[in-house]
Structure formats: structure tokens, C-alpha cells
Design an enzyme around this catalytic site. Structure first.
Site, mmCIF file in Angstrom:
data_model
loop_
_atom_site.group_PDB
_atom_site.id
_atom_site.type_symbol
_atom_site.label_atom_id
_atom_site.label_comp_id
_atom_site.label_asym_id
_atom_site.label_seq_id
_atom_site.Cartn_x
_atom_site.Cartn_y
_atom_site.Cartn_z
ATOM 1 N N PRO A 1 -0.356 0.963 6.239
ATOM 2 C CA PRO A 1 1.001 0.918 5.658
ATOM 3 C C PRO A 1 1.260 2.101 4.726
ATOM 4 O O PRO A 1 2.415 2.476 4.514
ATOM 5 C CB PRO A 1 1.029 -0.393 4.869
ATOM 6 C CG PRO A 1 -0.091 -1.211 5.399
ATOM 7 C CD PRO A 1 -1.108 -0.261 5.957
ATOM 8 N N PHE B 1 -8.940 -2.374 1.366
ATOM 9 C CA PHE B 1 -9.813 -2.097 2.512
ATOM 10 C C PHE B 1 -9.187 -0.942 3.291
ATOM 11 O O PHE B 1 -7.956 -0.858 3.366
ATOM 12 C CB PHE B 1 -9.902 -3.314 3.441
ATOM 13 C CG PHE B 1 -10.770 -4.429 2.916
ATOM 14 C CD1 PHE B 1 -12.118 -4.506 3.247
ATOM 15 C CD2 PHE B 1 -10.250 -5.399 2.085
ATOM 16 C CE1 PHE B 1 -12.920 -5.524 2.762
ATOM 17 C CE2 PHE B 1 -11.041 -6.432 1.594
ATOM 18 C CZ PHE B 1 -12.379 -6.494 1.933
ATOM 19 N N ALA B 2 -10.029 -0.106 3.899
ATOM 20 C CA ALA B 2 -9.487 1.014 4.677
ATOM 21 C C ALA B 2 -8.583 0.519 5.796
ATOM 22 O O ALA B 2 -7.675 1.217 6.228
ATOM 23 C CB ALA B 2 -10.626 1.844 5.256
ATOM 24 N N ASP B 3 -8.828 -0.711 6.233
ATOM 25 C CA ASP B 3 -8.006 -1.303 7.288
ATOM 26 C C ASP B 3 -6.564 -1.504 6.828
ATOM 27 O O ASP B 3 -5.685 -1.760 7.647
ATOM 28 C CB ASP B 3 -8.586 -2.654 7.689
ATOM 29 C CG ASP B 3 -10.088 -2.584 7.871
ATOM 30 O OD1 ASP B 3 -10.551 -2.686 8.998
ATOM 31 O OD2 ASP B 3 -10.806 -2.417 6.854
ATOM 32 N N GLU C 1 0.815 -1.213 0.000
ATOM 33 C CA GLU C 1 0.000 0.000 0.000
ATOM 34 C C GLU C 1 0.847 1.260 0.000
ATOM 35 O O GLU C 1 0.490 2.264 -0.625
ATOM 36 C CB GLU C 1 -0.965 -0.007 1.188
ATOM 37 C CG GLU C 1 -2.047 -1.088 1.106
ATOM 38 C CD GLU C 1 -1.546 -2.488 1.400
ATOM 39 O OE1 GLU C 1 -0.412 -2.623 1.916
ATOM 40 O OE2 GLU C 1 -2.262 -3.461 1.105
ATOM 41 N N HIS D 1 -11.503 -5.778 8.330
ATOM 42 C CA HIS D 1 -12.312 -5.445 7.152
ATOM 43 C C HIS D 1 -13.495 -4.568 7.559
ATOM 44 O O HIS D 1 -14.555 -4.634 6.954
ATOM 45 C CB HIS D 1 -12.836 -6.705 6.459
ATOM 46 C CG HIS D 1 -11.758 -7.632 5.987
ATOM 47 N ND1 HIS D 1 -11.164 -8.556 6.815
ATOM 48 C CD2 HIS D 1 -11.164 -7.768 4.778
ATOM 49 C CE1 HIS D 1 -10.252 -9.225 6.124
ATOM 50 N NE2 HIS D 1 -10.224 -8.772 4.898
HETATM 51 C C1 LIG Z 1 -1.989 -4.983 4.235
HETATM 52 C C2 LIG Z 1 -3.008 -5.783 3.475
HETATM 53 N N1 LIG Z 1 -3.318 -5.446 2.206
HETATM 54 C C3 LIG Z 1 -4.263 -6.140 1.531
HETATM 55 C C4 LIG Z 1 -4.917 -7.187 2.115
HETATM 56 C C5 LIG Z 1 -6.020 -7.926 1.352
HETATM 57 N N2 LIG Z 1 -5.586 -9.286 0.999
HETATM 58 C C6 LIG Z 1 -5.877 -10.352 1.795
HETATM 59 S S1 LIG Z 1 -5.197 -11.770 1.251
HETATM 60 C C7 LIG Z 1 -4.516 -11.011 -0.100
HETATM 61 C C8 LIG Z 1 -3.668 -11.814 -1.049
HETATM 62 C C9 LIG Z 1 -2.458 -12.422 -0.387
HETATM 63 O O1 LIG Z 1 -1.747 -13.236 -1.267
HETATM 64 P P1 LIG Z 1 -0.476 -14.078 -0.836
HETATM 65 O O2 LIG Z 1 0.396 -13.282 0.070
HETATM 66 O O3 LIG Z 1 0.148 -14.613 -2.060
HETATM 67 O O4 LIG Z 1 -1.059 -15.269 0.058
HETATM 68 P P2 LIG Z 1 -2.115 -16.400 -0.369
HETATM 69 O O5 LIG Z 1 -3.487 -15.844 -0.107
HETATM 70 O O6 LIG Z 1 -1.894 -16.727 -1.785
HETATM 71 O O7 LIG Z 1 -1.866 -17.575 0.535
HETATM 72 C C10 LIG Z 1 -4.847 -9.638 -0.099
HETATM 73 C C11 LIG Z 1 -4.432 -8.676 -1.138
HETATM 74 C C12 LIG Z 1 -4.565 -7.499 3.446
HETATM 75 N N3 LIG Z 1 -5.152 -8.522 4.108
HETATM 76 N N4 LIG Z 1 -3.615 -6.803 4.092
#
Ligand SMILES: Cc1ncc(C[n+]2csc(CCOP(=O)(O)OP(=O)(O)O)c2C)c(N)n1
Lengths: 408, 338
Positions: free
Chosen positions: B89, B83-85, B60, B129
Site C-alpha cells: 500500500p 511486515f514487508a508484506d 502504510e 508474513h
Molecule cells: C496492510 C496491513 N497492515 C498491517 C497489518 C498488520 N495487522 C494485522 S491485524 C492489525 C490490527 C487490525 O486492527 P482492527 O482493524 O481494529 O481489527 P481487529 O484486529 O481489532 O479485529 C494489524 C496492524 C496487516 N495485516 N495488513
């Protein structure tokens, strides 16, 4: 006028999108047993190639071959296979639970079971995992009570986290499972700090950090690496490369330019790339890295190459962004089948026992689910009183007042 | 006019701006091929190409930082934080860089970036979330902070935000993406279809930033709300029968203090409703400003009904944020003050 043409920039694309044929030609898969095993005190400069290749032990015939095929005790390996079958049964049931509207959310680890279970069995009591949401195997291969685990998913009266956390965001200090943050990457740094603290205290415990390929893009990943590189604490830095981060393939996190393991090179951290669908490889490479940590040889980064067979979560439909049959084309196979074939070959297991074990764990999970549901589903049984505890050690007056206002 | 939900209205705003202005670029996690986890950017990559709509690494601070860099070149990036959460970062980039660039360079460099992000609870999203971090941004000089409550405003405000020459943090209450919200978890959610604010004009229009909307005229008390809480306030007013004036702030910074003051001086009472925690929430700022300007008109203390001062719980969310019952109770009590 400039002598140059207009500039361009690159937005990486995956090998296949819906409607395309699956294509994993970008992945070089060396034959099992062909990658050497260095001594644990090897200089990181001497194993730079191990961050690019792939350590594999189980071959197509189900034999464990090569220098990484250290013997594993029968009991351990049987426990591993059983735990993997159990984890899959658990995931299936929880998915159903979500579809029935009994929980808000669930995340499966289908295809990645060998990784958490391989590493956990190589750890010792007291070590601390800093997991993400796809390492349920860490708990499921220990004695963590199933009913409590499901109660967390249901956010009910028996939920050890009192309805506060999103389903699957477990926490258990006793089981070396640090409380999960939904904010990706943040805990990679914590693992480094925890490991440093263990060293400061003169302890023998080590830490493990977990992150997905997509989340390695987070600044915290790099913060963890620089700190691990400077202080050389006893930590194992895991990257689970399951090819996808929701709809974004690993190239969007930079995986097309260098392997995730190679990122450690700039920090002088020894690093290995491993077939994550090969339980024996996972276990033995974990043992190697853990041994390094315990012998004060510092951090190791391991990239586990695997594939996310399941949707990202219950809110996701992978058919919208990747070829439908992509998981069938995955060249590293199914970790459960591969270990099963190996054990059958060794005379420790049989097709019948496998079928029996599948039924047994499906039954166990079903019974545990029933028990857990008796404490409430979808938040049922948790109370509004629980909102106000644990914000501070002692409840300050303003929270007491707010609790009274809510009338609980 | 067309029936739209808030997701479609946001997409329409992006579409119109991208068609009109080649400098508008859109990126963020999963926003390209997939069209975003809430589908707000669906179809845009196909229409405008990969060099104007693309997936970003999960970073982010990088998304906002890259956006700032582009904006200083002269583009108008509209980025998404999933998400705003997960905006924390990026906080340093937003606060230390985007917000201050114009000031510290005496106008030499500017960062007209729009940061869209879904906020708020009510969807069983748990602690990561569901948050409403708007006050963290209203405290920072140099930023504009916007929260629409309906499709009509969402489209008009987003177009205004993209056209604005200052950095804008644009919060989208995800509970309102598909329909309005009456604050009751046991009632089926309604759709925007048939709702007056779901009727969205085609083509370009703006809702000016810094102008509040009076959602209901009334004489007994002024309720200040924004986002999801506008509907909770409406439900509380319907249930109690109290003749309240409901003001939807739409934009927190800049704030339409005139509309607020005129209303409170007329009604003599002021209640503030927001989902975010009470302490140092935006309600504190509102209360201070109303008190400074309307003290001699007030017939009752200013009341705040907000989320509790705890992290956002998963299972107990309906007890956490204000509902019509909690708001109604305070409304009734306020009317009893002499
Ligand atoms: C700081 C942050 N940004 C965005 C998200 C939303 N988000 C949740 S899971 C995900 C994908 C993560 O992918 P990866 O690290 O490859 O792990 P995988 O789900 O494939 O096991 C995202 C973008 C989050 N949880 N935290």
C-alpha cells in the site's frame, strides 16, 4: 518574531494503560429502545444523528424494547444463541490447539460473536461476505463442516486450502465467504465491485464488506466509500469497532474525532451506529440495511460497537498495553449472556439448557478436532506438490521444471 | 562490546540516533507505547517522548507519505512498516515520491527517510508474513536497499541509513531477529549469544552502505547471498566440504560489484542464493552483472537457487525456500561442470 507560540500536534492516548483503572467514560450508552427506526428509503440527511448515537434493543432486564425490536422467529433466535455458544467453544478449543503446538496461529472473536452471527442469519444464500479474520461466526452459524474448518487451521491433508493460507484465513464460495487476505482493508473495495457486478448482471445477490476500526485508516476503506457513494451498489459496509487494533486504541484510527459511522456522512452514505453486543439489534439493523440494498436503495454503513475481549491473536499479550480488567468494565456486557437472558425471559431457554448446550458444543468441537488431527497437525499431511498448483490455471513449463527440481 | 540479538541491535541504533539527533523521529503501527510487534522500538517512547516516537494509524501509504513530508521539512524519520508484506500500500509513495523527489526538483527537495520492515519466511507466517519483496525496490532508481544478516551489521547499517541523505528501504530478516539460522526446521534455533556477530560495539559506529562482506574465504566457487540465506549457504558449504567463498551483499543498491567480481574472477564459479521467487528476482540482476564482467573467467554457468515462482505457502515453507540440501546439491553439480 512570530506572535504565535511554538506549534504542537496531537498523539491520542487511550483512557487506560496497564495498572490504570478501566475507564469507558468516552462511550455514551443510550438506554435500549430509545433510538428511532426510520423507513428503509429514508434520506441519508435525515438520519445523520443515527451515526452518533447507538441503536440498542435488549435492556438490562433482558427485554427487547423500542422500534428496532421487530419480532424474530423463535427458530432463528435459538439458532443464533446456539451458534454463539458454539463459536465460543470453537475459539477455546483452537486456542488450546495452538498452545499445544498443533497449529502455528489462532485468532478468537470472544465478545464479538453476535455481529457475524446476527448479520449472516439476515443474509440470503448467494450473498457474499468479504470478511476479515474475526468473523468465524459467519461459517459457524451455517452448515460449514467443522472438521474442514479445523483442518484449515491445522494446514493438514484435509485442508480445503491445501496448506497455503495462514490458519483462520478460510474461504468458501458456497457459504458466501470470500477468501481472506491478510492485507488489511483491501477487500472492502472488492465487496463494492462484487455488488456492482451483481447489479450489472441483473441479479438479486448483495455483498457485505467487513473491516476493523483500526483498518478503517487504510486508504482502501476510503476508496470503497467513494465508489459506494458514486455507484450506490447493493452493499452493506460493516465496521467492527472493537476498541483495539493490536496495541493501538480506536483513537489512533481517528475514532476520537468522529465516530466511524460518521465517516460515511462525507460520502452521503446512510450510516448507523449499533450496540454490537446486542444480537437482536445486530439482526434487525442488518435486516434493515440488507432490505435497503435489495430494494436498490444503495449502500449502508454500520458501525458495530463492541470490545475485543481476547488477545489480538495467539502472538499477542494485551496485558502489556491495556488495563487488565478492562473487558470486565465494558459497558455493553457479554453478547451471549444478554441473548441468553432474553431467551430465558421469553421462556425459550433455561439455565440448564444453556449449560447443556455449552457441554454439547465443547464435545462436538472436541470430537471434530480429533477427527481433523487425524489428517495431520502443524502442516503435517500437506505435500510439497501442493506448492505449484493454482498459481496459474494451467501450470506453465517453468513451474513444472521447478517442481521437478524439488523432486515432487 | 555487548551481546545483542538483532532486535536489540536495531533498538540500540535507533536509541543512539535519537539521542544524538533531535531530528530523528520514529513511528509506525504499534511502535509507540507497545514498542512494536517485534519489540524493536520498545522503551523509546518512554525515553524520547510521544512527539518523537508514536503509533500511526494502520495506513502504510500514510506512514510513508507523512514521513516524506517530515523529511522534506528537515527531519529524519525512521518509520516502520509492520511486515514487508504490507509495504505494497505504501509502494506508490516510496516509488513515485520518495525515490524521485531529489531528481525532479533538481535537488531542491529531498526525502531522507528510512523505511524499516521485517521480511522473509521460516516462521510459519503464511503468505502475508513471509515475503521478500526487495527486488521490487532495487528496480527503482533513487532508493537504497539494505538487508543485514546479523546484529553487528544491522546496527551499523541502520545508523548509516538514518544518516544517509537518500531514502532507504531497510529489510530486516525476521527469522534472524533472535538468532542465526542453519536452514533446518527440525533443529532448535540458536541464539546470537556467543556468535561473533552478536558481539556488538557500544555507541555509534557505521557499517558503510554499499560494501559487501566476505563471510568465508574460498577458492572453488563464489556464493552470493544476503539475509537469512547467508546461513543456509554456510550450512551447505559445511555439508559438502566444497571450498566456497561466501559473500554477504548487505546492500543490494548500491551494490559492491567490485568485491563480487574480484571473487568470481578468482574462483571461476558463481552461485546466487535468495529466498524471493526466481523470475526477475535480484539474482537475475546479479547474474547479468557477473556475466558481463566475468564471462571469460567462468568455468560453469552461473547458478541461482531461490524460492519457487509461486506465492508463499504456509504449511510447505520449508520446501519453498532454499535450504542447505538444495543449495548443496547445486554446489556439487556446479563443481562437476568442466
Ligand atoms: C496492510 C496491513 N497492515 C498491517 C497489518 C498488520 N495487522 C494485522 S491485524 C492489525 C490490527 C487490525 O486492527 P482492527 O482493524 O481494529 O481489527 P481487529 O484486529 O481489532 O479485529 C494489524 C496492524 C496487516 N495485516 N495488513
Amino acid at each position: 518574531m512570530s506572535e504565535h507560540g511554538p506549534l504542537s500536534f496531537n498523539v491520542p492516548e487511550p483512557m487506560g494503560r496497564p495498572g490504570d483503572e478501566p475507564d469507558f467514560s468516552y462511550l455514551d450508552v443510550p438506554r435500549a429502545g430509545t433510538v428511532r427506526k426510520p423507513p428503509v428509503d429514508v434520506d441519508h440527511q435525515d438520519i445523520r444523528d443515527l451515526a452518533r448515537t447507538m441503536i440498542r434493543v435488549l435492556n438490562r432486564d433482558g427485554d427487547a424494547v423500542g422500534e428496532w425490536a421487530d419480532p424474530v422467529e423463535d427458530e432463528t433466535i435459538l439458532h443464533a444463541l446456539r451458534s454463539m455458544i458454539r463459536t465460543r467453544a470453537f475459539d477455546e478449543r483452537m486456542m488450546t490447539l495452538q498452545r499445544q503446538g498443533k497449529t502455528s496461529f489462532y485468532m478468537k472473536c470472544t465478545g464479538e460473536e453476535a455481529i457475524a452471527i446476527g448479520q449472516q442469519l439476515a443474509l440470503a444464500p448467494g450473498d457474499m461476505n468479504f470478511p476479515t479474520y474475526r468473523q468465524q461466526g459467519l461459517l459457524l452459524c451455517q452448515d460449514y463442516p467443522l472438521v474442514d474448518m479445523i483442518s484449515q487451521i491445522l494446514s493438514n491433508a484435509n485442508d480445503p486450502l491445501r496448506g497455503r493460507q495462514l490458519p483462520v484465513m478460510y474461504s468458501s464460495k458456497k457459504h458466501g465467504f470470500f477468501s481472506i487476505s491478510g492485507n488489511l482493508g483491501t477487500q472492502y473495495v472488492h465487496a463494492v465491485g462484487w455488488a456492482m457486478a451483481s447489479a450489472i448482471k441483473g441479479d438479486t445477490k448483495i455483498a457485505t464488506a467487513w473491516i476493523g476500526d483500526g483498518s478503517t485508516a487504510e486508504s482502501d476503506f476510503h476508496a470503497a466509500l467513494v465508489n459506494a457513494s458514486v455507484y450506490k451498489p447493493p452493499v452493506v459496509l460493516n465496521v467492527v469497532n472493537n476498541q483495539w487494533a493490536i496495541s493501538s486504541f480506536q483513537g489512533i484510527a481517528g475514532g476520537d474525532s468522529a465516530t466511524f459511522a460518521e465517516r460515511a456522512h462525507g460520502f452521503g452514505i446512510p450510516s448507523l451506529r449499533v450496540d454490537g453486543n446486542d444480537w437482536i439489534a445486530v439482526y434487525n439493523v442488518s435486516r434493515w440495511a440488507i432490505e435497503r440494498a435489495r430494494r436498490n436503495l444503495g449502500p449502508t454503513l454500520i458501525e458495530w460497537v463492541t470490545y475485543r475481549v481476547a488477545p489480538h491473536s495467539t502472538s499477542d499479550d494485551p496485558a502489556r498495553y491495556r488495563p487488565r480488567k478492562e473487558s470486565d468494565a465494558w459497558p455493553l456486557g457479554d453478547p451471549v449472556l444478554r441473548l441468553k437472558n432474553h431467551l430465558i425471559k421469553r421462556g425459550l431457554w433455561s439455565e440448564d439448557r444453556h449449560v447443556q448446550a455449552e457441554a454439547e458444543y465443547a464435545q462436538e468441537v472436541k470430537a471434530a478436532t480429533k477427527k481433523a488431527e487425524s489428517f495431520g497437525v502443524m502442516g503435517g499431511g500437506s505435500t510439497a506438490r501442493d506448492i505449484f498448483d493454482d498459481v496459474y490455471k494451467d501450470m506453465p513449463p517453468h513451474l513444472r521444471e521447478q517442481r521437478q527440481k524439488l523432486g515432487v | 562490546m555487548a551481546e545483542m540479538n538483532m532486535v536489540e541491535a536495531i533498538r540500540d541504533a535507533l536509541d543512539i540516533k535519537m539521542a544524538q539527533d533531535r531530528d530523528v523521529v520514529v513511528f509506525g503501527e504499534d511502535v509507540g507505547y507497545f514498542g512494536g510487534v517485534f519489540r524493536c522500538t520498545a522503551g523509546l517512547q518512554e525515553k524520547y517522548g510521544k512527539d518523537r516516537v508514536f503509533d500511526a494509524p494502520i495506513n502504510e501509504s500514510g506512514i510513508v507519505g507523512v514521513g516524506i513530508g517530515m523529511a522534506t521539512y528537515g527531519l529524519r524519520p525512521c518509520v516502520e512498516v509492520q511486515f514487508a508484506d504490507y509495504i505494497y500500500p505504501a509502494y506508490d509513495q516510496i516509488v513515485s515520491e520518495a525515490a524521485r523527489l531529489r531528481y525532479r526538483s533538481a535537488g531542491d527537495f529531498t526525502a531522507p527517510i528510512t523505511i524499516r520492515t521485517p521480511c522473509g519466511g521460516g516462521i510459519f507466517g503464511g503468505q502475508t508474513h513471509s515475503q521478500s519483496p526487495e527486488a521490487l525496490f532495487t528496480h527503482v532508481s533513487g532508493l537504497k536497499t539494505i538487508i543485514p544478516s546479523n546484529p553487528y551489521d544491522a546496527k551499523g547499517l541502520l545508523i548509516a541509513a538514518i544518516e544517509d541523505d537518500d531514502p532507504v528501504v531497510f529489510f530486516e530478516p525476521k527469522r534472524l531477529y533472535n538468532g542465526p539460522f542453519d536452514g533446518h526446521h527440525d533443529r532448535p534455533s540458536k541464539s546470537w549469544a556467543g556468535h561473533p556477530w552478536g558481539d556488538v560495539p557500544q555507541g555509534h559506529y557505521i557499517v558503510p552502505i554499499g560494501k559487501a562482506a566476505i563471510r568465508r574465504e574460498g577458492a572453488a566457487v563464489t556464493i552470493l547471498a544476503y539475509g537469512t540465506m547467508v546461513y543456509v549457504a554456510e550450512a551447505a558449504v559445511a555439508a559438502t566440504g566444497i571450498d566456497a567463498e561466501i559473500i554477504d551483499l548487505r546492500s543490494l543498491v548500491p551494490l559492491d560489484i567490485e568485491t563480487i567480481v574480484t571473487s568470481v574472477q578468482k574462483t571461476g564459479r558463481c552461485m546466487i542464493v535468495h529466498e524471493a521467487t526466481l523470475t526477475s528476482g535480484f539474482g537475475a540482476e546479479l547474474a547479468a552483472q557477473v556475466q558481463e564482467r566475468c564471462f571469460y573467467h567462468l568455468e560453469a554457468p552461473i547458478a541461482r537457487v531461490t524460492g519457487w515462482d509461486t506465492p508463499y505457502p504456509h504449511a510447505q515453507e520449508w520446501d519453498y525456500f532454499p535450504g542447505p540440501k538444495r543449495v548443496g546439491k547445486v554446489l556439487v553439480a556446479m563443481m562437476e561442470e568442466i
